[in-house]
Design a protein around this motif. Structure first.
Motif, short mmCIF file in Angstrom:
data_model
loop_
_atom_site.label_atom_id
_atom_site.label_comp_id
_atom_site.label_asym_id
_atom_site.label_seq_id
_atom_site.Cartn_x
_atom_site.Cartn_y
_atom_site.Cartn_z
N LEU A 48 29.29 -3.42 18.75
CA LEU A 48 28.00 -3.25 19.42
C LEU A 48 27.13 -4.46 19.13
O LEU A 48 26.93 -4.82 17.97
N LEU A 92 28.41 -2.82 24.40
CA LEU A 92 29.39 -2.07 23.63
C LEU A 92 30.77 -2.44 24.15
O LEU A 92 31.10 -2.16 25.31
N ILE A 102 25.10 5.96 18.80
CA ILE A 102 24.50 4.64 18.94
C ILE A 102 22.98 4.78 19.02
O ILE A 102 22.46 5.58 19.80
#
Length: 197
Positions: free
Chosen positions: A112, A163, A181
């Motif tokens: 990420l 991502l 997330i």
């Protein structure tokens, strides 16, 4: 408050190991992601495997593509204690976090990145989490938390989340996994505390 939309893979189609054409809150930039249920079995992470303590019913995976990418653009709040004036004064701190992982001894992984941009879209700062290696997972199937925090760069108006799931070897499944997330902002009380991870 978490600024990420559907950072827990709970919204929209999914729930099996089959790829989905779209993901709520995200743009599919490459590949074919899957929103896999923790109860699917077949070697995928289960509710008892390492992962978020307060997990939902699903997580992100790379589906069946060698490289899968999801993108989300987040608008930073204009007002309040974490609004633009506080950002421009260097008085706002961000925390980005995600649970990232993979399957057994395989090195498929998820990464990420959070890129802060100004009003014209010019990049100002970049934070990267992951990927988590098989050694870091102790060769166990599951997810491990990664977190980073620092001052939001003055002038920032948006944050682009990218991502990426990457398959490292052969096979048909991209076993990079991600869940929970999050991107949050907090005032620093008028002092710029710098960064930490």
């Amino acid at each position: 408050m978490n600024l990420v939309v559907n950072g827990d893979a709970e919204s929209g189609p999914g729930g099996t190991a089959e790829p989905v054409p779209s993901v709520t809150g995200w743009t599919v930039g490459q590949g074919a992601p899957a929103l896999v249920g923790y109860a699917v079995g077949g070697g995928y992470p289960t509710p008892s495997d390492p992962g978020p303590a307060q997990r939902g019913s699903r997580f992100f995976s790379g589906g069946n593509s060698p490289r899968t990418a999801l993108v989300q653009d987040v608008t930073l709040p204009a007002t309040g204690r974490t609004g633009h004036p506080a950002v421009d004064a260097g008085d706002v701190r961000f925390t980005a976090s995600a649970w990232l992982g993979g399957y057994a001894t395989q090195e498929d992984g998820a990464r990420l990145s959070v890129e802060f941009r100004d009003a014209q879209g010019t990049p100002l700062a970049l934070a990267v989490l992951g990927p988590v290696t098989a050694a870091e997972r102790k060769s166990a199937t599951g997810l491990v938390e990664r977190k980073v925090g620092a001052a939001v760069p003055p002038g920032a108006r948006t944050a682009r989340l990218l991502l990426v799931f990457t398959r490292s070897g052969s096979g048909t499944s991209n076993d990079g996994y991600a869940d929970a997330i999050s991107l949050t902002l907090e005032p620093t009380g008028g002092t710029n505390a710098g960064g930490r991870s």
